[in-house]
Design a protein around this motif. Sequence first.
Motif, short mmCIF file in Angstrom:
data_model
loop_
_atom_site.label_atom_id
_atom_site.label_comp_id
_atom_site.label_asym_id
_atom_site.label_seq_id
_atom_site.Cartn_x
_atom_site.Cartn_y
_atom_site.Cartn_z
N ARG A 1 18.61 -61.51 13.70
CA ARG A 1 19.62 -61.35 12.66
C ARG A 1 20.13 -59.92 12.60
O ARG A 1 20.89 -59.57 11.70
CB ARG A 1 19.06 -61.77 11.29
CG ARG A 1 18.91 -63.26 11.08
CD ARG A 1 18.57 -63.56 9.61
NE ARG A 1 19.59 -63.07 8.69
CZ ARG A 1 19.44 -63.03 7.37
NH1 ARG A 1 18.31 -63.47 6.82
NH2 ARG A 1 20.41 -62.56 6.60
N SER A 2 19.70 -59.12 13.53
CA SER A 2 20.05 -57.70 13.62
C SER A 2 19.42 -56.88 12.49
O SER A 2 19.89 -55.78 12.19
CB SER A 2 21.57 -57.50 13.64
OG SER A 2 21.93 -56.43 14.49
N ARG A 3 18.33 -57.36 11.93
CA ARG A 3 17.59 -56.62 10.90
C ARG A 3 16.59 -55.70 11.58
O ARG A 3 15.91 -56.08 12.53
CB ARG A 3 16.88 -57.58 9.96
CG ARG A 3 17.81 -58.52 9.18
CD ARG A 3 17.04 -59.48 8.30
NE ARG A 3 16.17 -60.35 9.08
CZ ARG A 3 15.40 -61.31 8.57
NH1 ARG A 3 15.42 -61.51 7.24
NH2 ARG A 3 14.65 -62.07 9.34
N ALA A 4 16.50 -54.48 11.10
CA ALA A 4 15.62 -53.49 11.70
C ALA A 4 14.16 -53.94 11.63
O ALA A 4 13.73 -54.54 10.64
CB ALA A 4 15.78 -52.15 10.99
N LEU A 5 13.43 -53.63 12.69
CA LEU A 5 12.00 -53.94 12.75
C LEU A 5 11.22 -52.65 12.90
O LEU A 5 11.57 -51.78 13.72
CB LEU A 5 11.70 -54.86 13.94
CG LEU A 5 12.31 -56.26 13.91
CD1 LEU A 5 12.01 -56.98 15.21
CD2 LEU A 5 11.79 -57.06 12.73
N GLY A 6 10.16 -52.52 12.14
CA GLY A 6 9.28 -51.37 12.28
C GLY A 6 8.34 -51.54 13.46
O GLY A 6 8.36 -52.55 14.17
N ALA A 7 7.51 -50.53 13.67
CA ALA A 7 6.57 -50.57 14.80
C ALA A 7 5.60 -51.74 14.69
O ALA A 7 5.08 -52.22 15.70
CB ALA A 7 5.81 -49.25 14.87
N ASP A 8 5.34 -52.21 13.45
CA ASP A 8 4.42 -53.33 13.26
C ASP A 8 5.11 -54.68 13.43
O ASP A 8 4.49 -55.73 13.28
CB ASP A 8 3.76 -53.26 11.88
CG ASP A 8 4.77 -53.30 10.73
OD1 ASP A 8 5.99 -53.40 11.01
OD2 ASP A 8 4.34 -53.20 9.57
#
Length: 482
Positions: A415-422
């Motif tokens: 959905r083009s939502r940012a993802l963190g390292a986790d």
Amino acid sequence: MPSFARLPVVAIIGGGFSGAAIALHLARAARAGQEARIIVFEPRAKLGKGLAYDTDEPTNRINVPASKMSLFPDEPDSFSQWIEETGALAGDDEAFARDGQPFPRRHVFGDYVHAKLAPLLSSGAVEHRQGRVTGLTRLNGRWRVSADDGSDIEADLVVLATSHPETAPPRVLSPLVGDPRHITDPTAAGALDAIGEDDRVLIVGNGLTSADVVAALTARGHVGPIISISRRGLRSRGHPAVVGDPYGDFVSQPARSASQLLSRIRKTLREAGDQGLGWHVVLDAVRGQGQDIWRTLPLSERRRLVRHVRPYWDAHRFRIAPQVGNVLDHAVHTGRLEVLAASIASASRADDALTIVVRLRGSRVDRELTVEAVVVTTGPAHGSILESQPFLAELGQRGYLSLCPSGLGLRCDDRSRALGADGHVASGLFIGGPLARGTFGELMGLPQVTDHAVFVADQLLTSLAEIATEQEARRQVPRSFP
């Protein structure tokens, strides 16, 4: 869409083409009730220009015909029609290629994008904050956006549509740091003005920016020798004499590995050749199906493509305008431009010249070059995007952002939502434009970037509706009294 108790805020950081297009499509989709306040943070005076189209260099041209560029997927002739209506090519005698297709100067497209946004800016449907974002923090379920003018706003949703990070010159050139003859940003205004007409020039990189540098120097009357190097010595290719329809099917039976994909492309190239077709139509098919191709490949195979195939893809995918190609061809034919497959072994400077030692590819042969200028055109340093701006670095440190493991841009979901390292979604934070291409694949050509802008606008509308539903549910909860 449900109504809000308060008008929600969408902040878009970056007002180049991607950010401007997302703002435009979001405003057009929501304008029936003006369901959100849309604020674009962009230091430049005009939205839509960005790094690509904010140039007054007359030799900088769009690298595809005007008919293939548009802000609106359902209106492919929008840019061409705007050119006709405004007479934007008046005085540009070299705008048209031999086949009659116009390749306008790059700033013309930026003017078009800004013109299409102008009514939305005038009405207040889109707001332009001419400032640079310095901070982005999560606070009470919203985002606080801080700008260099001292202002803060609270946003429900944020889109990161920032520019690519600046070019990172090869470390071996560090002895030249601070020398005005070492030009690391040839796109900056006046960057090439110090190069004399007879100066010997080394260009590091052989892509589109390298071609632009040669064209710009030539237009200034430069006649000195130019050597252009890259590891593989690949020049950007030009357009075909006759445009054909894309040829090849790479999605109905998708490849599962990089080698399988390359084998299929080579086979399709042979088939096209047997029918008298050139390679352009096959690569056009790959580009058009690129996002579907990318999605079916596991991460390990994506990384193999980036590591081994990307230079060849870029040379064929990003074609130069015919006007620029003619300048390069003439320079090569006359011996003024020499293209080498080589890497830099060492660099030093003296008062009168710069000495660069290059190592030719496939050999241990070194060649010493004495030049008056070194121009770096190696492209964005994708791996340093989180270090390119302090607020991005802080988001990375706090776990809201991470680099895409493919080596392309920032990590995000489908959905083009940012993802963190986790791997968790950063609530309310979206990645817009080419920085999302590690997830979506082909996202550098303008048609794909435009499609993605529409997609992100749709995702924002979905998120706004979700927030409205949550607010409505909270209002329906009965209050208890003592």
